[in-house]
Design a protein around this motif. Sequence first.
Motif, mmCIF file in Angstrom:
data_model
loop_
_atom_site.group_PDB
_atom_site.id
_atom_site.type_symbol
_atom_site.label_atom_id
_atom_site.label_comp_id
_atom_site.label_asym_id
_atom_site.label_seq_id
_atom_site.Cartn_x
_atom_site.Cartn_y
_atom_site.Cartn_z
ATOM 1 N N GLU A 32 -2.885 5.132 1.686
ATOM 2 C CA GLU A 32 -2.817 5.614 3.067
ATOM 3 C C GLU A 32 -2.386 7.075 3.045
ATOM 4 N N ASP A 44 -6.015 9.331 6.887
ATOM 5 C CA ASP A 44 -5.738 8.204 7.776
ATOM 6 C C ASP A 44 -5.023 8.656 9.040
ATOM 7 N N GLU A 45 -4.181 9.667 8.912
ATOM 8 C CA GLU A 45 -3.482 10.207 10.078
ATOM 9 C C GLU A 45 -3.156 11.669 9.819
ATOM 10 N N HIS A 75 -1.372 10.476 4.960
ATOM 11 C CA HIS A 75 -0.863 11.149 6.158
ATOM 12 C C HIS A 75 -0.811 12.642 5.852
ATOM 13 N N ARG A 126 2.055 4.922 0.720
ATOM 14 C CA ARG A 126 1.833 5.983 1.715
ATOM 15 C C ARG A 126 2.002 7.330 1.032
ATOM 16 N N LYS A 129 -5.207 11.349 -1.581
ATOM 17 C CA LYS A 129 -5.591 9.982 -1.186
ATOM 18 C C LYS A 129 -5.693 9.079 -2.413
ATOM 19 N N MET A 139 0.842 -1.178 0.000
ATOM 20 C CA MET A 139 0.000 0.000 0.000
ATOM 21 C C MET A 139 0.888 1.243 0.000
#
Length: 142
Positions: free
Chosen positions: A30, A65-66, A32, A3, A25, A1
Amino acid sequence: MKRVVAQGTFDLLHPGHLHYLETAKSMGGELHVIIARSENVTHKEKPVISDRQRRDMVAALDPVDEARLGHIGDFFVPIRDIDPDIIVLGHDQHHDEETLAAMLEEEGIDCAVARASAREPEYDGEVLSTGRIIDRVCDRRC
């Protein structure tokens, strides 16, 4: 995946911010997001909203996600922690892709750099800029 990292001030969230984060995204699995600390914002007016509140608002958005605050002294600290495959810049961010890519390479960080597209207003009067939101509030309320 893959990032993905997106970064910015995210003061007074608006549909342009959401477009940026949705675009970022879509470039990986993922997302951030690094929120600039007020004290590090030097290229424009300081944010109206506190660092923590801006982080909390961005973290609540579906594509994210974060979300974390940037490092006070070293831009690369959160980048190293996240170890992204790609950094996506907002369409109007002041960073230059080639300069950022060279800085990342110099730091030994292996990731691509891309730029998100702009989001055009979908209807008359839609505001896609924090500065324009502030101007409108001042015009109507001050």
